[in-house]
Design an enzyme around this catalytic site. Structure first.
Site, mmCIF file in Angstrom:
data_model
loop_
_atom_site.group_PDB
_atom_site.id
_atom_site.type_symbol
_atom_site.label_atom_id
_atom_site.label_comp_id
_atom_site.label_asym_id
_atom_site.label_seq_id
_atom_site.Cartn_x
_atom_site.Cartn_y
_atom_site.Cartn_z
ATOM 1 N N LYS A 167 10.786 -2.333 -3.750
ATOM 2 C CA LYS A 167 11.702 -1.395 -3.956
ATOM 3 C C LYS A 167 11.125 -0.148 -2.912
ATOM 4 O O LYS A 167 10.064 0.612 -3.183
ATOM 5 C CB LYS A 167 12.115 -0.784 -5.110
ATOM 6 C CG LYS A 167 13.189 0.451 -4.990
ATOM 7 C CD LYS A 167 13.177 1.228 -6.348
ATOM 8 C CE LYS A 167 12.134 2.336 -6.361
ATOM 9 N NZ LYS A 167 12.850 3.503 -5.254
ATOM 10 N N GLY A 218 2.730 6.585 -4.804
ATOM 11 C CA GLY A 218 3.705 7.501 -4.895
ATOM 12 C C GLY A 218 2.610 8.891 -5.826
ATOM 13 O O GLY A 218 1.894 8.919 -5.677
ATOM 14 N N GLU A 240 -1.545 4.049 -6.642
ATOM 15 C CA GLU A 240 -2.127 4.769 -5.462
ATOM 16 C C GLU A 240 -1.200 6.087 -5.272
ATOM 17 O O GLU A 240 -0.301 6.036 -5.034
ATOM 18 C CB GLU A 240 -1.804 4.119 -4.133
ATOM 19 C CG GLU A 240 -2.498 2.775 -3.865
ATOM 20 C CD GLU A 240 -3.949 2.879 -3.682
ATOM 21 O OE1 GLU A 240 -4.438 4.110 -3.502
ATOM 22 O OE2 GLU A 240 -4.895 1.797 -3.551
ATOM 23 N N CYS A 274 -1.139 10.921 1.823
ATOM 24 C CA CYS A 274 -1.938 11.117 0.692
ATOM 25 C C CYS A 274 -3.204 11.559 0.666
ATOM 26 O O CYS A 274 -3.730 12.454 -0.009
ATOM 27 C CB CYS A 274 -1.815 9.696 -0.276
ATOM 28 S SG CYS A 274 -2.384 8.337 0.738
ATOM 29 N N GLU A 371 -0.930 19.566 -4.562
ATOM 30 C CA GLU A 371 -0.781 18.980 -3.333
ATOM 31 C C GLU A 371 0.449 19.127 -2.551
ATOM 32 O O GLU A 371 1.563 19.132 -3.078
ATOM 33 C CB GLU A 371 -0.637 17.411 -3.556
ATOM 34 C CG GLU A 371 -0.616 16.578 -2.394
ATOM 35 C CD GLU A 371 -0.289 15.236 -2.599
ATOM 36 O OE1 GLU A 371 0.544 14.800 -3.673
ATOM 37 O OE2 GLU A 371 -0.706 13.999 -1.963
HETATM 38 P P1 NAD Z 1 7.397 9.498 -5.970
HETATM 39 O O1 NAD Z 1 6.337 9.338 -7.009
HETATM 40 O O2 NAD Z 1 8.336 10.626 -6.057
HETATM 41 O O3 NAD Z 1 8.308 8.275 -5.592
HETATM 42 C C1 NAD Z 1 7.472 6.835 -5.228
HETATM 43 C C2 NAD Z 1 8.342 5.775 -5.642
HETATM 44 O O4 NAD Z 1 8.534 5.764 -7.057
HETATM 45 C C3 NAD Z 1 9.728 5.851 -4.765
HETATM 46 O O5 NAD Z 1 10.151 4.505 -4.304
HETATM 47 C C4 NAD Z 1 10.746 6.185 -6.227
HETATM 48 O O6 NAD Z 1 11.976 5.814 -5.782
HETATM 49 C C5 NAD Z 1 10.106 5.494 -7.166
HETATM 50 N N1 NAD Z 1 10.151 6.020 -8.320
HETATM 51 C C6 NAD Z 1 10.597 7.429 -8.906
HETATM 52 N N2 NAD Z 1 10.567 7.569 -10.244
HETATM 53 C C7 NAD Z 1 10.314 6.388 -10.841
HETATM 54 C C8 NAD Z 1 10.001 5.771 -11.971
HETATM 55 N N3 NAD Z 1 10.312 6.480 -13.351
HETATM 56 N N4 NAD Z 1 9.574 4.583 -12.154
HETATM 57 C C9 NAD Z 1 9.374 3.734 -11.103
HETATM 58 N N5 NAD Z 1 9.578 4.233 -9.906
HETATM 59 C C10 NAD Z 1 9.830 5.541 -9.873
HETATM 60 O O7 NAD Z 1 6.512 9.981 -4.565
HETATM 61 P P2 NAD Z 1 7.170 10.372 -3.124
HETATM 62 O O8 NAD Z 1 7.530 11.930 -3.089
HETATM 63 O O9 NAD Z 1 8.101 9.243 -2.639
HETATM 64 O O10 NAD Z 1 5.836 10.113 -2.403
HETATM 65 C C11 NAD Z 1 4.658 11.186 -2.109
HETATM 66 C C12 NAD Z 1 3.432 11.133 -2.956
HETATM 67 O O11 NAD Z 1 2.816 9.858 -2.840
HETATM 68 C C13 NAD Z 1 2.526 12.061 -2.876
HETATM 69 O O12 NAD Z 1 1.881 12.473 -3.942
HETATM 70 C C14 NAD Z 1 1.576 11.150 -1.835
HETATM 71 O O13 NAD Z 1 0.216 11.594 -2.102
HETATM 72 C C15 NAD Z 1 1.536 9.901 -2.708
HETATM 73 N N6 NAD Z 1 1.070 8.853 -1.853
HETATM 74 C C16 NAD Z 1 -0.126 8.278 -2.147
HETATM 75 C C17 NAD Z 1 -0.772 7.286 -1.553
HETATM 76 C C18 NAD Z 1 -2.038 6.552 -1.692
HETATM 77 O O14 NAD Z 1 -2.224 5.468 -0.997
HETATM 78 N N7 NAD Z 1 -2.578 6.961 -2.683
HETATM 79 C C19 NAD Z 1 0.077 6.991 -0.284
HETATM 80 C C20 NAD Z 1 1.302 7.591 0.473
HETATM 81 C C21 NAD Z 1 1.552 8.559 -0.781
#
Ligand code: NAD
Length: 467
Positions: A167, A218, A240, A274, A371
């Site tokens: 997803k 995320g 991650e 990230c 962040e």
């Molecule tokens: P987010 O956590 O809001 O969303 C990530 C994903 O999780 C989306 O697909 C979202 O729909 C889904 N999601 C939301 N609530 C959920 C739940 N309760 N259960 C399961 N899935 C759920 O993150 P974002 O705003 O999309 O991305 C930005 C963040 O991601 C930043 O903190 C960034 O640092 C991090 N990130 C980390 C890496 C890494 O490899 N460490 C890489 C890229 C981004």
């Protein structure tokens, strides 16, 4: 824009309800994505479970399939790139780089081996440590790099013999839905299913009885919810999560030389990485020269619609993120920090924010401690290297960090003191398919990439044979 559909059991689905996807360069909805129902998610999970029975058996076929995926992505790159730019915001050339990177990741992963270790082989017994796939993997991705981060999950999960239900973020579902269509042509039905919907769909996936493993990228806040949702069923997780990467300049550095690398380490993808540089620690004597260099670079960058030639930095991806960057910069101003350049939105209807350099700011300010995930970089003074390391580590985050010096050996010693998953010396954002990448502390659990990432999609089986 053509219609976007999910891939379930190797087939396109009929769209029921849909949701609008906004182009962040305009602030307007430009396409619709399907809203996956519970029944459709069940169908995707069941298709993946059914496909697993056969998929896990033929290693050579899976290896070939990954190579076919790489070729299919390359062949469709020109079609995928404008979709990615319009939903994510990044310049078209960068979208192309991301797509070719995804193709490369599939290609590289197809060359990896899953080791079988023979612990002993005697007259009386043979003990082997083998690896089994989990079964169905639920994969969830964020909006900053939808395609490359999907490839980090799909390629190793499939090579190890798992099947996948993935997803994307509701902010950037379209290029991933298209990827599903492209890979549908080269993978057996059910091996890769792509569903789209809101955050609720993510929680349905993590609490669904079928998947045995969750691979999530995320934010920290969502990562904790994922871990909690996985616990009752003891699903395995790789998380991650976010980062607040420090870059520490040692006193022997030439500010003019390192400034462009520091700048792009922080502002690539409009700061939405990230492991981007999110705070810079600089000794007093280099402070003003470095701030000047960074500010000049920030002023010279072309911010614009990613579809227009010459744009180097696009908009922030979405309204909440745009508001968050504004809020953190406003908070820094309120606490007396100096906005050297930028500090405000570009104006107009898109989510454009001026590349911002902020000086005379300390730890304890939200822009330094949190962040920001956007184009606003705080530059913090330090007097002793030990103090900079202490500040760098005084956080729940632990994704990556970098140390900069004309003496790489000295910088390496300092880098090893950083409490993070990747410590770079005289570089930042050097992420490679053969190198494990993951976070310490709240930045994650487990790693992706290389053999280590591949093994994360397997569990150990000891086979102990009495002779
Ligand atoms: P987010 O956590 O809001 O969303 C990530 C994903 O999780 C989306 O697909 C979202 O729909 C889904 N999601 C939301 N609530 C959920 C739940 N309760 N259960 C399961 N899935 C759920 O993150 P974002 O705003 O999309 O991305 C930005 C963040 O991601 C930043 O903190 C960034 O640092 C991090 N990130 C980390 C890496 C890494 O490899 N460490 C890489 C890229 C981004």
């Amino acid at each position: 824009m053509s219609e976007f559909r999910m891939t379930i059991a190797g087939k396109t689905t009929d769209n029921g309800a849909t949701f609008g996807v906004i182009n962040p360069a305009t602030g307007s909805v430009f396409a619709q994505a399907p809203e996956c129902t519970r029944e459709q998610l069940d169908a995707a999970m069941n298709a993946a479970a059914e496909a697993f029975k056969d998929w896990r058996r033929d290693d050579a076929r899976r290896r070939q399939a990954l190579q076919d995926c790489a070729a299919a992505i390359t062949a469709q790159a020109a079609e995928l790139a404008p979709i990615l730019t319009q939903e994510q915001g990044k310049p078209l050339a960068k979208a192309m780089e991301e797509i070719m990177g995804a193709s490369f990741w599939f290609q590289y992963t197809s060359t990896l081996e899953i080791p079988v270790e023979v612990l002993s082989d005697t007259d009386t017994s043979r003990i082997e440590v083998r690896r089994r796939p989990y079964g169905v993997v639920a994969a969830i991705t964020p909006w900053n790099f939808p395609l490359i981060l999907a490839s980090w999950k799909i390629a190793p999960a499939l090579l190890a013999g798992n099947t996948v239900v993935l997803k994307p973020s509701p902010f950037t579902p379209l290029s991933t839905l298209k990827l599903g269509e492209v890979l549908r042509e080269v993978l057996p039905p059910g091996v890769l299913n792509i569903v789209s919907g809101g955050n609720e769909l993510g929680s349905w996936m993590t609490s669904h009885p079928v998947p045995r493993k969750i691979s999530f990228t995320g934010s920290v806040a969502t990562g904790k919810k994922v871990a909690a949702a996985a616990a009752p069923d003891l699903k395995r997780v790789t998380l991650e999560l976010g980062g607040n990467d420090p870059a520490i300049l040692l006193p022997d550095v030439d500010p003019k030389k390192v400034a462009p690398q520091i700048f792009w380490g922080a502002f690539e993808n409009c700061g939405q990485i990230c492991s981007a540089i999110k705070r810079v620690y600089v000794p007093e004597k280099l402070y003003e020269p470095l701030v000047d260099e960074l500010a000049n670079l920030a002023r010279g960058v072309k911010v614009g619609n990613g579809m227009e030639d010459g744009s180097q930095i696009g908009p922030l991806n979405n309204k909440p993120q745009f508001e968050r960057v504004k809020e953190l910069v406003g908070d820094a101003k309120k606490h007396g920090a100096r906005i050297v350049t930028g500090g405000e939105p570009v104006g107009g209807s898109g989510y454009f924010f001026k590349p911002t350099i902020i000086a005379d700011i300390q730890d304890g300010t939200r822009l330094v401690d949190e962040e920001q995930f956007g184009p606003a970089l705080p530059i913090v003074r330090y007097s002793k290297v030990e103090e900079a390391v202490e500040k760098a580590n005084a956080t729940h985050f632990g994704l990556s960090g970098s140390v900069w010096s004309s003496d790489p050996a000295r910088a390496t010693e300092v880098a090893k003191e950083l409490e993070c998953g990747t410590a770079w010396v005289n570089q930042h954002l050097a992420i490679l398919p053969n190198t494990p990448f993951g976070g310490a502390k709240w930045s994650g659990i487990g790693v992706e990439n290389g053999t280590w990432g591949l093994l994360g999609f397997t569990e150990i089986q000891t086979v102990n044979v009495a002779k």
